[in-house]
Motif scaffolding. Structure first.
Motif, PDB file in Angstrom:
ATOM      1  N   ASP A  27      51.344  49.114  17.603  1.00 18.59           N
ATOM      2  CA  ASP A  27      52.660  49.519  18.155  1.00 18.59           C
ATOM      3  C   ASP A  27      52.426  50.392  19.451  1.00 18.59           C
ATOM      4  N   ALA A  28      51.465  50.920  19.920  1.00 17.55           N
ATOM      5  CA  ALA A  28      51.174  51.243  21.268  1.00 17.55           C
ATOM      6  C   ALA A  28      51.061  50.283  22.267  1.00 17.55           C
ATOM      7  N   LEU A  29      50.556  49.161  21.920  1.00 15.79           N
ATOM      8  CA  LEU A  29      50.249  48.271  23.149  1.00 15.79           C
ATOM      9  C   LEU A  29      51.454  46.990  22.840  1.00 15.79           C
ATOM     10  N   GLY A  30      52.121  47.133  21.851  1.00 11.15           N
ATOM     11  CA  GLY A  30      53.187  45.929  21.553  1.00 11.15           C
ATOM     12  C   GLY A  30      52.697  44.719  21.339  1.00 11.15           C
ATOM     13  N   ILE A  31      51.596  44.697  20.629  1.00 13.60           N
ATOM     14  CA  ILE A  31      50.915  43.336  20.254  1.00 13.60           C
ATOM     15  C   ILE A  31      50.943  43.286  18.650  1.00 13.60           C
ATOM     16  N   PRO A  32      50.777  42.069  18.136  1.00 14.90           N
ATOM     17  CA  PRO A  32      50.724  41.771  16.764  1.00 14.90           C
ATOM     18  C   PRO A  32      49.701  42.387  16.196  1.00 14.90           C
ATOM     19  N   LEU A  33      49.519  42.755  15.102  1.00 17.52           N
ATOM     20  CA  LEU A  33      48.277  43.514  13.980  1.00 17.52           C
ATOM     21  C   LEU A  33      47.255  42.475  14.249  1.00 17.52           C
ATOM     22  N   GLY A  34      47.711  41.091  14.254  1.00 19.72           N
ATOM     23  CA  GLY A  34      46.620  40.128  14.022  1.00 19.72           C
ATOM     24  C   GLY A  34      45.676  40.255  15.327  1.00 19.72           C
ATOM     25  N   THR A  35      46.664  40.353  16.415  1.00 16.28           N
ATOM     26  CA  THR A  35      45.697  40.285  18.008  1.00 16.28           C
ATOM     27  C   THR A  35      44.998  41.562  17.970  1.00 16.28           C
ATOM     28  N   VAL A  36      45.522  42.711  17.371  1.00 16.80           N
ATOM     29  CA  VAL A  36      44.408  43.939  17.419  1.00 16.80           C
ATOM     30  C   VAL A  36      43.223  43.473  16.767  1.00 16.80           C
ATOM     31  N   ARG A  37      43.361  43.058  15.500  1.00 17.27           N
ATOM     32  CA  ARG A  37      41.887  42.705  14.640  1.00 17.27           C
ATOM     33  C   ARG A  37      41.280  41.612  15.552  1.00 17.27           C
ATOM     34  N   SER A  38      41.553  40.661  16.114  1.00 20.45           N
ATOM     35  CA  SER A  38      40.839  39.888  16.893  1.00 20.45           C
ATOM     36  C   SER A  38      40.379  40.410  18.030  1.00 20.45           C
ATOM     37  N   ASP A  76      40.898  43.920  25.397  1.00 21.79           N
ATOM     38  CA  ASP A  76      39.671  44.423  24.378  1.00 21.79           C
ATOM     39  C   ASP A  76      39.223  45.643  24.575  1.00 21.79           C
ATOM     40  N   ARG A  77      39.105  46.170  25.581  1.00 21.66           N
ATOM     41  CA  ARG A  77      38.804  47.611  25.990  1.00 21.66           C
ATOM     42  C   ARG A  77      39.896  48.548  25.435  1.00 21.66           C
ATOM     43  N   HIS A  78      41.246  48.350  25.584  1.00 26.54           N
ATOM     44  CA  HIS A  78      42.240  49.177  25.178  1.00 26.54           C
ATOM     45  C   HIS A  78      42.261  49.333  23.757  1.00 26.54           C
ATOM     46  N   VAL A  79      42.039  48.127  23.078  1.00 29.12           N
ATOM     47  CA  VAL A  79      41.937  48.147  21.739  1.00 29.12           C
ATOM     48  C   VAL A  79      40.992  49.083  21.097  1.00 29.12           C
ATOM     49  N   LEU A  80      39.782  48.675  21.626  1.00 28.59           N
ATOM     50  CA  LEU A  80      38.556  49.216  21.224  1.00 28.59           C
ATOM     51  C   LEU A  80      38.510  50.851  21.280  1.00 28.59           C
ATOM     52  N   TYR A 132      50.525  56.813  23.618  1.00 28.17           N
ATOM     53  CA  TYR A 132      49.619  55.955  24.170  1.00 28.17           C
ATOM     54  C   TYR A 132      49.683  54.659  24.628  1.00 28.17           C
ATOM     55  N   GLY A 133      50.696  54.065  24.351  1.00 26.80           N
ATOM     56  CA  GLY A 133      50.911  52.715  24.761  1.00 26.80           C
ATOM     57  C   GLY A 133      51.267  52.872  26.261  1.00 26.80           C
ATOM     58  N   ILE A 134      52.050  53.742  26.625  1.00 22.59           N
ATOM     59  CA  ILE A 134      52.312  54.067  28.046  1.00 22.59           C
ATOM     60  C   ILE A 134      51.178  54.536  28.678  1.00 22.59           C
ATOM     61  N   ALA A 135      50.288  55.419  28.401  1.00 23.20           N
ATOM     62  CA  ALA A 135      49.240  55.673  28.888  1.00 23.20           C
ATOM     63  C   ALA A 135      48.429  54.672  29.097  1.00 23.20           C
ATOM     64  N   ALA A 136      48.029  53.750  28.229  1.00 21.40           N
ATOM     65  CA  ALA A 136      47.123  52.433  28.306  1.00 21.40           C
ATOM     66  C   ALA A 136      47.730  51.542  29.422  1.00 21.40           C
ATOM     67  N   LYS A 137      49.089  51.496  29.462  1.00 20.40           N
ATOM     68  CA  LYS A 137      49.632  50.640  30.610  1.00 20.40           C
ATOM     69  C   LYS A 137      49.248  51.258  32.148  1.00 20.40           C
ATOM     70  N   LEU A 138      49.403  52.498  31.999  1.00 22.97           N
ATOM     71  CA  LEU A 138      49.341  53.242  33.235  1.00 22.97           C
ATOM     72  C   LEU A 138      47.724  53.089  33.689  1.00 22.97           C
ATOM     73  N   ILE A 139      46.852  53.196  32.836  1.00 18.65           N
ATOM     74  CA  ILE A 139      45.355  53.195  32.853  1.00 18.65           C
ATOM     75  C   ILE A 139      45.208  51.670  33.348  1.00 18.65           C
ATOM     76  N   GLY A 140      45.759  50.954  32.715  1.00 19.18           N
ATOM     77  CA  GLY A 140      45.859  49.357  33.030  1.00 19.18           C
ATOM     78  C   GLY A 140      45.809  49.130  34.648  1.00 19.18           C
ATOM     79  N   ARG A 141      46.840  49.801  35.220  1.00 17.60           N
ATOM     80  CA  ARG A 141      47.122  49.640  36.661  1.00 17.60           C
ATOM     81  C   ARG A 141      45.779  50.179  37.544  1.00 17.60           C
TER      82      ARG A 141
END
Length: 197
Positions: free
Chosen positions: A156-167, A137-141, A76-85
């Motif tokens: 894990d999917a986005l390679g960001i800290p857990l706190g960033t996910v929460r915020s 924000d859209r990726h996380v939501l 899903y992390g790979i897919a999210a990056k591709l969608i981001g493009r």
């Protein structure tokens, strides 16, 4: 929903010796990745994103973390990056939903007429609000709402800290509440449409 982490790691490990073993991951996750991509950027682009996701994963399989909770967040992390493009396509699609109130993906999944009426009433506002969120924000939501990821899986999917996910999730939800008029019933209906649609 997801395979066993040890099964995923075994499939990746085996694919280093026998590339065709990677097909097990495709069989396990391709439908879910495609459904998620289709909700984000439409059916035609979802086909491409799904294919590209597994191609990228296959090429990077030697770097897969075998101690990870499984391949699902990685894929899903790979897919999210591709969608981001393809962000412009996603924004264009969300704005079209906001104008027309018609989401063919949601319509195909809604089984009862009552649910369809509620979904159509909320859908336009929700699509417009989603289009206004930042990509992060859209990726996380949407990973939480549509892919039913835990916060840790999103991290894990986005390679960001857990706190960033929460915020990011908190910010996205706050913006959705504001955009939907802060009517608690409407926000609950919108989140159900986002989750179940």
């Amino acid at each position: 929903m997801s395979g066993q982490p040890s099964d995923d790691a075994a499939a990746v490990e085996e694919s280093l010796r026998q590339p065709e073993a990677f097909a097990r991951l495709y069989d396990q996750y391709a439908k879910d990745i495609h459904r998620y991509a289709m909700r984000r950027i439409g059916a035609e682009a979802a086909d491409d994103v799904t294919s590209e996701t597994f191609l990228v994963a296959f090429r990077a399989r030697s770097r897969f973390n075998a101690s990870a909770v499984g391949a699902r967040p990685w894929l899903y992390g790979i897919a999210a990056k591709l969608i981001g493009r393809r962000r412009r396509s996603e924004i264009r699609m969300l704005r079209a939903y906001a104008r027309t109130g018609s989401d063919p993906v949601v319509e195909s999944w809604v089984e009862h007429a009552d649910n369809r009426v509620v979904a159509q009433g909320v859908q336009q506002q929700l699509a417009g609000a989603l289009a206004e969120l930042s990509a992060g924000d859209r990726h996380v939501l949407l990973l939480v709402a549509w892919a039913e990821f835990t916060y840790q899986e999103v991290a894990d999917a986005l390679g960001i800290p857990l706190g960033t996910v929460r915020s990011r999730l908190n910010r996205a939800r706050r913006k959705l509440r504001t955009a939907l008029g802060a009517d608690p019933a409407l926000v609950v209906d919108a989140m159900e449409v986002a989750r179940n649609g």
